[in-house]
Design a protein around this motif. Structure first.
Motif, PDB file in Angstrom:
ATOM      1  N   PRO A 142      13.004  44.844  77.585  1.00  0.00           N
ATOM      2  CA  PRO A 142      13.248  46.265  77.825  1.00  0.00           C
ATOM      3  C   PRO A 142      14.292  46.803  76.838  1.00  0.00           C
ATOM      4  N   SER A 143      14.118  48.033  76.410  1.00  0.00           N
ATOM      5  CA  SER A 143      14.999  48.599  75.382  1.00  0.00           C
ATOM      6  C   SER A 143      16.462  48.604  75.818  1.00  0.00           C
ATOM      7  N   GLY A 144      16.736  48.907  77.077  1.00  0.00           N
ATOM      8  CA  GLY A 144      18.113  48.911  77.561  1.00  0.00           C
ATOM      9  C   GLY A 144      18.729  47.522  77.541  1.00  0.00           C
ATOM     10  N   TYR A 145      17.910  46.499  77.790  1.00  0.00           N
ATOM     11  CA  TYR A 145      18.438  45.139  77.748  1.00  0.00           C
ATOM     12  C   TYR A 145      18.700  44.707  76.308  1.00  0.00           C
ATOM     13  N   LYS A 146      17.838  45.148  75.396  1.00  0.00           N
ATOM     14  CA  LYS A 146      18.086  44.859  73.977  1.00  0.00           C
ATOM     15  C   LYS A 146      19.392  45.510  73.537  1.00  0.00           C
ATOM     16  N   GLU A 147      19.634  46.717  74.027  1.00  0.00           N
ATOM     17  CA  GLU A 147      20.891  47.385  73.689  1.00  0.00           C
ATOM     18  C   GLU A 147      22.062  46.574  74.238  1.00  0.00           C
ATOM     19  N   TRP A 148      21.934  46.072  75.483  1.00  0.00           N
ATOM     20  CA  TRP A 148      22.970  45.229  76.070  1.00  0.00           C
ATOM     21  C   TRP A 148      23.228  44.000  75.190  1.00  0.00           C
ATOM     22  N   LEU A 149      22.154  43.330  74.766  1.00  0.00           N
ATOM     23  CA  LEU A 149      22.296  42.123  73.943  1.00  0.00           C
ATOM     24  C   LEU A 149      23.004  42.430  72.627  1.00  0.00           C
ATOM     25  N   GLY A 150      22.863  43.665  72.144  1.00  0.00           N
ATOM     26  CA  GLY A 150      23.563  44.085  70.942  1.00  0.00           C
ATOM     27  C   GLY A 150      25.050  44.312  71.182  1.00  0.00           C
ATOM     28  N   PHE A 151      25.437  44.326  72.453  1.00  0.00           N
ATOM     29  CA  PHE A 151      26.851  44.412  72.822  1.00  0.00           C
ATOM     30  C   PHE A 151      27.365  43.046  73.270  1.00  0.00           C
ATOM     31  N   SER A 152      26.597  42.380  74.147  1.00  0.00           N
ATOM     32  CA  SER A 152      26.979  41.080  74.711  1.00  0.00           C
ATOM     33  C   SER A 152      25.714  40.278  74.967  1.00  0.00           C
ATOM     34  N   ASP A 153      25.586  39.147  74.295  1.00  0.00           N
ATOM     35  CA  ASP A 153      24.390  38.313  74.445  1.00  0.00           C
ATOM     36  C   ASP A 153      24.475  37.525  75.752  1.00  0.00           C
ATOM     37  N   GLY A 154      24.197  38.238  76.847  1.00  0.00           N
ATOM     38  CA  GLY A 154      24.342  37.672  78.182  1.00  0.00           C
ATOM     39  C   GLY A 154      25.668  38.119  78.754  1.00  0.00           C
ATOM     40  N   GLY A 155      26.292  37.251  79.549  1.00  0.00           N
ATOM     41  CA  GLY A 155      27.609  37.552  80.089  1.00  0.00           C
ATOM     42  C   GLY A 155      27.639  37.547  81.599  1.00  0.00           C
ATOM     43  N   GLU A 156      28.843  37.698  82.138  1.00  0.00           N
ATOM     44  CA  GLU A 156      29.043  37.713  83.583  1.00  0.00           C
ATOM     45  C   GLU A 156      29.856  38.942  83.955  1.00  0.00           C
ATOM     46  N   LEU A 157      29.448  39.589  85.042  1.00  0.00           N
ATOM     47  CA  LEU A 157      30.068  40.827  85.477  1.00  0.00           C
ATOM     48  C   LEU A 157      30.554  40.706  86.912  1.00  0.00           C
ATOM     49  N   PHE A 158      31.685  41.327  87.190  1.00  0.00           N
ATOM     50  CA  PHE A 158      32.248  41.407  88.540  1.00  0.00           C
ATOM     51  C   PHE A 158      32.449  40.024  89.159  1.00  0.00           C
ATOM     52  N   LEU A 159      33.085  39.133  88.409  1.00  0.00           N
ATOM     53  CA  LEU A 159      33.345  37.792  88.907  1.00  0.00           C
ATOM     54  C   LEU A 159      34.395  37.841  90.021  1.00  0.00           C
ATOM     55  N   PRO A 160      34.333  36.979  91.034  1.00  0.00           N
ATOM     56  CA  PRO A 160      33.420  35.858  91.155  1.00  0.00           C
ATOM     57  C   PRO A 160      32.103  36.194  91.858  1.00  0.00           C
ATOM     58  N   ALA A 161      32.017  37.321  92.535  1.00  0.00           N
ATOM     59  CA  ALA A 161      30.827  37.602  93.347  1.00  0.00           C
ATOM     60  C   ALA A 161      29.897  38.573  92.656  1.00  0.00           C
ATOM     61  N   GLY A 162      29.650  38.385  91.412  1.00  0.00           N
ATOM     62  CA  GLY A 162      28.877  39.352  90.653  1.00  0.00           C
ATOM     63  C   GLY A 162      27.538  38.845  90.186  1.00  0.00           C
ATOM     64  N   ILE A 163      27.293  39.065  88.903  1.00  0.00           N
ATOM     65  CA  ILE A 163      26.011  38.680  88.335  1.00  0.00           C
ATOM     66  C   ILE A 163      26.215  37.956  87.010  1.00  0.00           C
ATOM     67  N   ASN A 204       5.903  44.134  79.793  1.00  0.00           N
ATOM     68  CA  ASN A 204       5.321  45.389  79.298  1.00  0.00           C
ATOM     69  C   ASN A 204       5.837  46.598  80.061  1.00  0.00           C
ATOM     70  N   SER A 205       7.092  46.536  80.488  1.00  0.00           N
ATOM     71  CA  SER A 205       7.673  47.602  81.281  1.00  0.00           C
ATOM     72  C   SER A 205       9.167  47.653  81.016  1.00  0.00           C
ATOM     73  N   GLU A 206       9.775  48.776  81.323  1.00  0.00           N
ATOM     74  CA  GLU A 206      11.233  48.921  81.251  1.00  0.00           C
ATOM     75  C   GLU A 206      11.874  48.563  82.594  1.00  0.00           C
ATOM     76  N   LYS A 207      11.046  48.389  83.637  1.00  0.00           N
ATOM     77  CA  LYS A 207      11.560  48.206  84.996  1.00  0.00           C
ATOM     78  C   LYS A 207      12.328  46.892  85.160  1.00  0.00           C
ATOM     79  N   ILE A 208      13.461  46.999  85.878  1.00  0.00           N
ATOM     80  CA  ILE A 208      14.313  45.865  86.219  1.00  0.00           C
ATOM     81  C   ILE A 208      14.263  45.736  87.739  1.00  0.00           C
ATOM     82  N   ALA A 209      14.253  44.506  88.258  1.00  0.00           N
ATOM     83  CA  ALA A 209      14.188  44.311  89.703  1.00  0.00           C
ATOM     84  C   ALA A 209      14.973  43.070  90.106  1.00  0.00           C
ATOM     85  N   ILE A 210      15.291  43.006  91.391  1.00  0.00           N
ATOM     86  CA  ILE A 210      15.912  41.827  91.989  1.00  0.00           C
ATOM     87  C   ILE A 210      14.841  41.173  92.858  1.00  0.00           C
ATOM     88  N   TYR A 211      14.677  39.864  92.707  1.00  0.00           N
ATOM     89  CA  TYR A 211      13.706  39.135  93.526  1.00  0.00           C
ATOM     90  C   TYR A 211      14.443  38.451  94.667  1.00  0.00           C
TER      91      TYR A 211
END
Length: 141
Positions: free
Chosen positions: A42-63, A103-110
């Motif tokens: 997804p284009s927004g995720y590619k933009e994220w990777l151009g800032f941080s190739d992965g990473g962790e947010l809101f530790l310790p109970a984050g993503i 083939n979509s921009e959609k992001i979801a939680i499973y």
């Protein structure tokens, strides 16, 4: 280069608790990853990777978000996805995977326990997902 919209989100994140941003990747490396794995991120995720190739947010109970160079690396055949129509790009602290629909921009939680994707955990794009993290994680914004 990141958009003003992503910059505003990142500035807010940086004020809110522990974050672990990684070194950015390049557009060329993203394009090679997509070609080798026969997917389009997804284009927004590619933009994220151009800032941080992965990473962790809101530790310790984050993503945790996966990258294309830094471990954990996106595995297009990750067994925690609900079907081959999805690619796992991260995980909540609970272990529930963060995915995008191919083939979509959609992001979801499973929701692995329930075995389904909840309607209120489907986002139009990666930026909408980032904007909802405070509610998703129950930490208020």
């Amino acid at each position: 280069m990141i958009s003003e919209e992503l910059k505003v989100i990142l500035d807010k994140f940086k004020e809110q608790g522990k974050m672990s941003f990684l070194e950015a990747t390049t557009e060329d490396k993203i394009a090679l990853f997509e070609k080798e794995n026969n997917i389009t991120l997804p284009s927004g995720y590619k933009e994220w990777l151009g800032f941080s190739d992965g990473g962790e947010l809101f530790l310790p109970a984050g993503i945790q978000l996966y990258g294309i160079e830094h471990k954990p690396v996106i595995d297009v055949n990750d067994d925690s996805r609900p079907s081959e129509d999805y690619v796992v790009i991260g995980a909540l602290a609970s272990g529930d995977p963060i995915l995008f629909e191919k083939n979509s921009e959609k992001i979801a939680i499973y929701n692995q326990v329930a075995g389904r994707i909840e309607d209120d955990e489907i986002y139009d794009d990666f930026i909408a997902f980032l904007k909802d993290l405070y509610d998703l994680l129950g930490i208020g914004g």
